[in-house]
Motif scaffolding. Structure first.
Motif, PDB file in Angstrom:
ATOM      1  N   LEU A  75      31.094  -3.675  15.818  1.00 53.98           N
ATOM      2  CA  LEU A  75      31.094  -2.750  17.089  1.00 53.98           C
ATOM      3  C   LEU A  75      30.309  -3.336  18.023  1.00 53.98           C
ATOM      4  N   ILE A 105      24.026  -0.498  24.996  1.00 49.43           N
ATOM      5  CA  ILE A 105      24.700   0.848  25.143  1.00 49.43           C
ATOM      6  C   ILE A 105      24.277   1.464  26.288  1.00 49.43           C
ATOM      7  N   PHE A 151      29.642   6.560  13.482  1.00 50.99           N
ATOM      8  CA  PHE A 151      29.829   5.161  13.303  1.00 50.99           C
ATOM      9  C   PHE A 151      29.186   4.291  12.674  1.00 50.99           C
ATOM     10  N   VAL A 166      30.931   0.377  23.387  1.00 56.94           N
ATOM     11  CA  VAL A 166      31.073   1.875  23.151  1.00 56.94           C
ATOM     12  C   VAL A 166      31.240   2.553  24.306  1.00 56.94           C
ATOM     13  N   PHE A 194      24.666   5.564  15.002  1.00 54.44           N
ATOM     14  CA  PHE A 194      24.977   4.137  15.048  1.00 54.44           C
ATOM     15  C   PHE A 194      24.227   3.528  14.066  1.00 54.44           C
ATOM     16  N   SER A 250      35.494  -2.042  19.454  1.00 56.94           N
ATOM     17  CA  SER A 250      35.257  -0.989  20.512  1.00 56.94           C
ATOM     18  C   SER A 250      35.953   0.217  20.348  1.00 56.94           C
TER      19      SER A 250
END
Length: 282
Positions: free
Chosen positions: A149, A174, A143, A152, A165, A119
């Protein structure tokens, strides 16, 4: 732990810093005199360092924790205003969650290759990218390959560079409330990505193929647009949208215009009105 500078002589501390072998200072380092890590690569590849405490740090320099796995990384995360390129690349160890509430500048590759990171929240960052051509190649991906992950928070981001990403395979949903455009490879190979919410009325374009390799993508939602965005011919290539397993959602007032627009017409059969699917859109 007391300040390392009070426990060891300058010669011993310098030996540890220059060799990057912190066994000379007991495997721990604390320094309350640093507000900026001026020296790039300061702790890059450090060995025998189990705890790092820099309580007044506000600016993290280029590559300073590159390829450094520190079990106990103690930084004033809420006070950090700038994170340099590749600064934490493969350097967060087992850190799972980060909130950098004051950070307004993020370097390319800054948090990449941290598999344990689940996170991250950057509530003040607008997408301003700091690059350093001397040390890193542009569009490395902030990232990139953070394979764990899942959450976000980027409420103020207006733009994101390519590869941001890339390879974040656990990211499923997201929401980008203020983003105005997407560039190529932004979500490249995010194989777990299912839903993307793009909520800004100012969203204007998709260039390149930001969803390349997003094979499970089910929904791309343009809930705030008032005009038809321009898109490239490969905007949804190699994604669940392109394979017919997903849908594109736009405001009902724009459905017909979007279906007829250049490069959108290829997806006319899977374009839906947001208002008809509140459980998906909201």
């Amino acid at each position: 732990m007391a300040n390392t500078r009070t426990l060891y002589t300058d010669d011993v501390i310098m030996k540890a810093l220059l060799s990057k072998n912190f066994s000379f200072v007991g495997g721990e380092y604390e320094d309350d005199s640093l507000t900026t890590l001026i020296r790039n690569f300061a702790f890059e590849g450090a060995t025998n360092l189990s705890r790092l405490n820099l309580p007044y740090l506000t600016v993290v320099s280029t590559c300073c924790l590159l390829n450094t796995s520190i079990a106990n990384l103690v930084l004033p995360w809420a006070s950090i205003t700038e994170v340099g390129p590749d600064s934490f690349r493969a350097g967060l160890g087992s850190k799972t969650s980060l909130t950098l509430s004051a950070c307004t500048s993020v370097g390319d590759g800054a948090f990449s290759y941290n598999a344990s990171l689940q996170s991250i929240s950057l509530p003040a960052w607008t997408g301003t990218i700091k690059t350093d051509s001397k040390y890193n190649t542009p569009a490395q991906g902030i990232f990139r390959s953070c394979t764990g992950l899942t959450s976000v928070n980027l409420p103020e981001v207006l733009t994101l560079p390519g590869n941001t990403f890339r390879g974040c395979t656990s990211l499923e949903t997201i929401t980008l409330p203020k983003i105005t455009a997407l560039a190529g490879n932004t979500f490249n190979q995010c194989t777990g990505l299912r839903k993307v919410r793009l909520q800004s009325a100012s969203f204007s374009s998709i260039t390149g193929g930001p969803f390349n390799g997003c094979t499970n993508l089910e929904a791309v939602i343009f809930s705030g647009i008032t005009e038809v965005p321009t898109i490239s011919t490969v905007a949804f290539n190699s994604s669940g949208i392109a394979s017919g397993n997903g849908y594109i959602y736009v405001p009902s007032a724009l459905v017909d215009a979007v279906k007829a627009a250049t490069n959108w017409s290829a997806y006319q059969d899977i374009i839906r009105a947001c208002e008809d699917y509140p459980s998906i859109v909201n």
